[in-house]
Design a protein around this motif. Sequence first.
Motif, PDB file in Angstrom:
ATOM      1  N   ALA A  39      35.858  94.636  23.914  1.00  0.00           N
ATOM      2  CA  ALA A  39      35.093  94.659  22.668  1.00  0.00           C
ATOM      3  C   ALA A  39      33.933  93.676  22.661  1.00  0.00           C
ATOM      4  CB  ALA A  39      36.021  94.386  21.484  1.00  0.00           C
TER       5      ALA A  39
ATOM      6  N   THR B 178      41.157 105.696  13.035  1.00  0.00           N
ATOM      7  CA  THR B 178      40.993 104.440  13.742  1.00  0.00           C
ATOM      8  C   THR B 178      40.636 104.685  15.201  1.00  0.00           C
ATOM      9  OG1 THR B 178      42.582 103.301  12.321  1.00  0.00           O
ATOM     10  CG2 THR B 178      42.146 102.314  14.470  1.00  0.00           C
ATOM     11  N   ILE B 179      39.621 103.967  15.680  1.00  0.00           N
ATOM     12  CA  ILE B 179      39.235 104.002  17.085  1.00  0.00           C
ATOM     13  C   ILE B 179      39.583 102.656  17.700  1.00  0.00           C
ATOM     14  CG2 ILE B 179      37.310 104.199  18.707  1.00  0.00           C
ATOM     15  CD1 ILE B 179      35.898 105.976  16.704  1.00  0.00           C
TER      16      ILE B 179
ATOM     17  N   GLY C 139      39.249  96.152  17.906  1.00  0.00           N
ATOM     18  CA  GLY C 139      38.746  95.730  19.205  1.00  0.00           C
ATOM     19  C   GLY C 139      39.803  94.994  20.013  1.00  0.00           C
TER      20      GLY C 139
ATOM     21  N   VAL D  68      37.501 100.466  13.283  1.00  0.00           N
ATOM     22  CA  VAL D  68      37.586 100.078  14.687  1.00  0.00           C
ATOM     23  C   VAL D  68      38.524  98.887  14.831  1.00  0.00           C
ATOM     24  CG1 VAL D  68      36.312  99.254  16.710  1.00  0.00           C
ATOM     25  CG2 VAL D  68      35.219 100.859  15.122  1.00  0.00           C
TER      26      VAL D  68
ATOM     27  N   VAL E 126      38.981 100.120  20.714  1.00  0.00           N
ATOM     28  CA  VAL E 126      37.908  99.863  21.675  1.00  0.00           C
ATOM     29  C   VAL E 126      38.267  98.644  22.517  1.00  0.00           C
ATOM     30  CG1 VAL E 126      35.465  99.299  21.970  1.00  0.00           C
ATOM     31  CG2 VAL E 126      36.177 100.853  20.141  1.00  0.00           C
TER      32      VAL E 126
ATOM     33  N   ILE F  35      30.643  99.875  18.378  1.00  0.00           N
ATOM     34  CA  ILE F  35      31.294  99.385  17.161  1.00  0.00           C
ATOM     35  C   ILE F  35      30.325  99.415  15.988  1.00  0.00           C
ATOM     36  CG2 ILE F  35      32.328  97.362  16.073  1.00  0.00           C
ATOM     37  CD1 ILE F  35      33.425  96.657  18.914  1.00  0.00           C
TER      38      ILE F  35
ATOM     39  N   THR G  88      29.670 103.000  14.882  1.00  0.00           N
ATOM     40  CA  THR G  88      30.855 103.585  14.250  1.00  0.00           C
ATOM     41  C   THR G  88      31.046 103.056  12.839  1.00  0.00           C
ATOM     42  OG1 THR G  88      31.942 103.796  16.410  1.00  0.00           O
ATOM     43  CG2 THR G  88      33.354 103.901  14.481  1.00  0.00           C
ATOM     44  N   ARG G  89      30.939 101.755  12.681  1.00  0.00           N
ATOM     45  CA  ARG G  89      31.144 101.156  11.357  1.00  0.00           C
ATOM     46  C   ARG G  89      30.042 101.546  10.371  1.00  0.00           C
ATOM     47  NH1 ARG G  89      34.522  96.397  11.130  1.00  0.00           N
ATOM     48  NH2 ARG G  89      32.894  95.173  10.119  1.00  0.00           N
TER      49      ARG G  89
END
Length: 337
Positions: A158, A152-153, A179, A177, A155, A167, A170-171
């Motif tokens: 967002a 998990t990141i 946000g 993610v 951010v 985002i 990454t996805r």
Amino acid sequence: MKAVMMNGSGEPRAVLKLDEVNDPKAPQSGEAIVRIHKRIIHPADYQTIRGYLPAEVFTNAGVPGIDGVGVVESVGAGNDCATGIQVGTRVIVYHAKGTWAERVCVPTATLMPIPDDIDDAVASQLATNGITGLMLLRAAEQAIGSQEAPATILVTAAGSGVAQSLIALTRALGGKVIGLVRRDADGGAVSKRFGDLTVIGTDRDDWQDAVRRAAGQAPLVAIDPIGGQMLPKLLALLAPRGTLITYGALDPTPAPVSSGFLTSFELTIRGCSAMGWATRTPAEQRAADFNTLFDLARQSSHLFGGYSEFPLASVVDAIAAAEASPRRGATILVSDD
């Protein structure tokens, strides 16, 4: 030609003025003159205007602006046409200084030809914002390393242009993610933009607990342009040996960070700058990175809509729009044709 001039540092209304300045000198070998049509207003711009960031880094002879989109008007003798840079070429200018002017003289190495199917407004959002998002994704991948399951990141900011590129990229790679936005009431619009993104407002009393519940386990990486008082709160959410990647200082106050806390959990704080990408990335990789962003724009065109445009003469109003919350798309300064 016309240019936005900065007379000292302070509130934009007090120190900015649209003025007549000299045209750039004729380009030398390896240089080109570009007539700038559009350029994004970035936080670094208005932070520089207010004196929070060094003017010598983000302006040229008192003219702000670090990127733009335009058309090549002339090139220096001996220019290599194999680069695709010639008179009439539509280009992204990144990284340069002083782009809040009608024309700039820049090294041809800072120019990237724009495909015909990418319009100027979208291309202008792919310069600093897109490159920063791509750079942050790579920094996150380095921090995460090899994992059996997607990490998990977290951010922050967002709703920003940088975050939306980060985002989406990454996805597309299967990453998870979460946000963060300033107000929980604004989270729904950001979540809808990405389908089913979990977005949490930091005005909630329990926002940190909400992050923990949504993540399932402590995030390995947090990515943040805010700093200040937010930084220690993000560090407290990270898993042991986690990394906080910072790429800005929207809160200019010093961040209260305990070295003992960092040491106990073996945490890392890493700073990233798209300017670093601009100075150290070879031409082949620059082209590949922009092609990645052009593909992102084609596949996720909805992320680049909702922008607003202001003429150079309305720069003060444009900055006010760029600073308004919630963010409703990029704010673009345009030149008169």
